[in-house]
Write a protein that holds these residues in place. Structure first.
Motif, PDB file in Angstrom:
ATOM      1  N   GLY A 210    -101.900 -17.480  22.858  1.00  0.00           N
ATOM      2  CA  GLY A 210    -102.983 -16.575  22.499  1.00  0.00           C
ATOM      3  C   GLY A 210    -103.679 -16.902  21.193  1.00  0.00           C
ATOM      4  N   TRP A 211    -103.230 -17.968  20.534  1.00  0.00           N
ATOM      5  CA  TRP A 211    -103.809 -18.301  19.235  1.00  0.00           C
ATOM      6  C   TRP A 211    -105.283 -18.689  19.392  1.00  0.00           C
ATOM      7  N   GLY A 212    -106.154 -17.985  18.673  1.00  0.00           N
ATOM      8  CA  GLY A 212    -107.584 -18.297  18.714  1.00  0.00           C
ATOM      9  C   GLY A 212    -108.341 -17.665  19.865  1.00  0.00           C
ATOM     10  N   VAL A 213    -107.665 -16.916  20.740  1.00  0.00           N
ATOM     11  CA  VAL A 213    -108.345 -16.256  21.851  1.00  0.00           C
ATOM     12  C   VAL A 213    -109.231 -15.134  21.314  1.00  0.00           C
ATOM     13  N   GLU A 214    -110.453 -15.064  21.791  1.00  0.00           N
ATOM     14  CA  GLU A 214    -111.397 -14.061  21.310  1.00  0.00           C
ATOM     15  C   GLU A 214    -111.181 -12.712  21.991  1.00  0.00           C
ATOM     16  N   GLY A 215    -111.501 -11.626  21.267  1.00  0.00           N
ATOM     17  CA  GLY A 215    -111.452 -10.286  21.837  1.00  0.00           C
ATOM     18  C   GLY A 215    -110.129  -9.565  21.687  1.00  0.00           C
ATOM     19  N   LEU A 216    -109.165 -10.192  21.019  1.00  0.00           N
ATOM     20  CA  LEU A 216    -107.869  -9.539  20.826  1.00  0.00           C
ATOM     21  C   LEU A 216    -108.005  -8.400  19.813  1.00  0.00           C
ATOM     22  N   PRO A 217    -107.143  -7.383  19.906  1.00  0.00           N
ATOM     23  CA  PRO A 217    -107.222  -6.254  18.967  1.00  0.00           C
ATOM     24  C   PRO A 217    -106.920  -6.689  17.534  1.00  0.00           C
ATOM     25  N   PRO A 218    -107.306  -5.879  16.562  1.00  0.00           N
ATOM     26  CA  PRO A 218    -106.967  -6.195  15.165  1.00  0.00           C
ATOM     27  C   PRO A 218    -105.448  -6.297  14.976  1.00  0.00           C
ATOM     28  N   LEU A 219    -105.043  -7.117  14.028  1.00  0.00           N
ATOM     29  CA  LEU A 219    -103.629  -7.299  13.674  1.00  0.00           C
ATOM     30  C   LEU A 219    -102.812  -7.818  14.855  1.00  0.00           C
ATOM     31  N   SER A 220    -103.405  -8.721  15.618  1.00  0.00           N
ATOM     32  CA  SER A 220    -102.674  -9.397  16.697  1.00  0.00           C
ATOM     33  C   SER A 220    -102.251 -10.775  16.229  1.00  0.00           C
ATOM     34  N   LEU A 221    -101.042 -11.166  16.597  1.00  0.00           N
ATOM     35  CA  LEU A 221    -100.535 -12.504  16.308  1.00  0.00           C
ATOM     36  C   LEU A 221    -100.468 -13.232  17.648  1.00  0.00           C
ATOM     37  N   GLY A 222    -101.463 -14.032  17.939  1.00  0.00           N
ATOM     38  CA  GLY A 222    -101.596 -14.535  19.307  1.00  0.00           C
ATOM     39  C   GLY A 222    -101.796 -13.346  20.227  1.00  0.00           C
ATOM     40  N   TYR A 223    -100.980 -13.284  21.296  1.00  0.00           N
ATOM     41  CA  TYR A 223    -101.071 -12.156  22.217  1.00  0.00           C
ATOM     42  C   TYR A 223    -100.191 -10.966  21.806  1.00  0.00           C
ATOM     43  N   VAL A 224     -99.518 -11.058  20.668  1.00  0.00           N
ATOM     44  CA  VAL A 224     -98.623  -9.981  20.232  1.00  0.00           C
ATOM     45  C   VAL A 224     -99.384  -8.969  19.379  1.00  0.00           C
ATOM     46  N   SER A 225     -99.359  -7.694  19.782  1.00  0.00           N
ATOM     47  CA  SER A 225     -99.971  -6.623  19.002  1.00  0.00           C
ATOM     48  C   SER A 225     -98.958  -6.108  17.986  1.00  0.00           C
ATOM     49  N   LEU A 226     -99.166  -6.426  16.716  1.00  0.00           N
ATOM     50  CA  LEU A 226     -98.210  -6.040  15.681  1.00  0.00           C
ATOM     51  C   LEU A 226     -98.123  -4.519  15.481  1.00  0.00           C
ATOM     52  N   PRO A 227     -99.241  -3.753  15.540  1.00  0.00           N
ATOM     53  CA  PRO A 227     -99.111  -2.289  15.408  1.00  0.00           C
ATOM     54  C   PRO A 227     -98.250  -1.672  16.510  1.00  0.00           C
TER      55      PRO A 227
END
Length: 276
Positions: A210-227
C-alpha cells in the motif's frame, strides 16, 4: 474520506471500534483465531460508512486487522503458555513456513481477486466446520507429520491464506492440528502463538503493497490505518486473556463444537460476500 461527520458520529465510530476490539479479544483467547474474523467485516462496514472508495476498503480492513492481531496474539499466547497449552516444538517446526507464507500473502493480496479467495476459503471452512461438529471427527492422521517438507508446506498454506484474509492462524491452524490428533486446547494455544508469526510478516507485506497508494485515509502506513489500530488494540489486549481463561474452563468437546459453529458462520459470510 468523508470528514463531514459531526462529533457524535466520530464518537460512535470510536465506540464501535472499541466494541469490535472487545469481541475480537475474547474470541482470540477462546478460540485462538486472532480476532480477525470479527475485525475484517466490521472494519469493511465502518470504512464504507465514512465514504472510503470500495477499491481500498477490503485492503485497509485486512491490513489493519493483521496489525491489531500482533499485540492480541502476544496477549493470548502468553495466557495459554502459562497454562501449558502452547506446543513450542510445533511452533518452531511450523514457524518458517508460516512466516514465508504470511509475507507472500501480504504482498500478493493486492493482485488476487478477493471474491475468488473468499469463495475457496468459504467452501473449505464450511467443510472443516462440519467435520469438527460431528461427534467423531474425521482424522487425517493419527499423529502429525514429521518430515520438514510436509510441515513447511502445511504451515506455508496456513500463513498464506490467513495473511490474505487478515485473520490469525486459528481458523486454519486449529482444525488442521486437531485432524492429526493434537488435543483441542493445545491446538488453540499453539494457534494463538502462530497468529503472531502470521501477523508480523503479513502486516509488513501490506505496508509494502500500500505504500504510495493514493486515496488512503490520514495517518495510514501503507494499507494499515493507525487510528483504527490504536482504538482496537487496547480492548483486544485486555480481553484476550479473559477468553484464554474461559477456554480452560469449557469442556473440550463443547469447545470443538463452539469453534465449528463459529467457523460455519464465518464461511457463510465469506460465501455470501463472494457470490453476492
Amino acid at each position: 474520506m468523508d470528514m463531514g461527520m459531526d462529533a457524535l458520529g466520530w464518537a460512535g465510530l470510536a465506540l464501535a471500534l472499541l466494541g469490535t476490539g472487545v469481541v475480537a479479544g475474547v474470541l482470540a483467547g477462546l478460540l485462538g483465531v486472532g480476532g480477525g474474523i470479527v475485525i475484517v467485516p466490521v472494519l469493511s462496514w465502518l470504512l464504507a460508512i465514512v465514504a472510503l472508495p470500495d477499491s481500498l476498503t477490503q485492503h485497509l480492513a485486512v491490513a489493519t486487522s493483521l496489525a491489531t492481531i500482533i499485540p492480541t496474539s502476544i496477549s493470548s499466547a502468553r495466557s495459554h503458555r502459562k497454562r501449558g497449552s502452547v506446543d513450542m516444538a510445533r511452533l518452531k517446526l511450523w514457524g518458517p513456513g508460516v512466516i514465508v507464507g504470511a509475507l507472500a500473502g501480504g504482498v500478493l493480496a493486492k493482485f488476487v481477486s478477493g471474491d475468488a479467495l473468499r469463495l475457496v476459503f468459504g467452501v473449505v471452512a464450511l467443510l472443516v466446520a462440519v467435520n469438527m461438529f460431528m461427534p467423531r471427527q474425521i482424522q487425517a492422521a493419527e499423529a502429525p507429520p514429521t518430515g520438514a517438507p510436509a510441515n513447511f508446506s502445511i504451515a506455508g498454506v496456513i500463513g498464506l491464506f490467513s495473511s490474505m484474509m487478515g485473520i490469525g492462524g486459528g481458523t486454519l491452524a486449529v482444525p488442521v492440528q486437531s485432524s492429526v490428533g493434537i488435543p483441542m486446547r493445545t491446538a488453540v494455544g499453539t494457534a494463538s502463538a502462530l497468529g503472531l508469526l502470521i501477523a508480523v510478516p503479513g502486516t509488513l507485506g501490506f505496508i509494502y503493497a500500500g505504500w504510495g497508494v493514493e486515496g488512503l485515509p490520514p495517518l495510514s502506513l501503507g494499507y494499515v490505518s493507525l487510528p483504527a489500530v490504536a482504538l482496537i488494540v487496547p480492548a483486544t489486549w485486555i480481553f484476550a486473556p479473559q477468553g484464554a481463561k474461559l477456554a480452560h474452563k469449557v469442556d473440550q468437546a463443547l469447545l470443538r463444537r463452539l469453534f465449528a459453529i463459529f467457523l460455519a458462520i464465518t464461511a457463510a459470510r465469506m460465501l455470501l460476500s463472494a457470490l453476492g
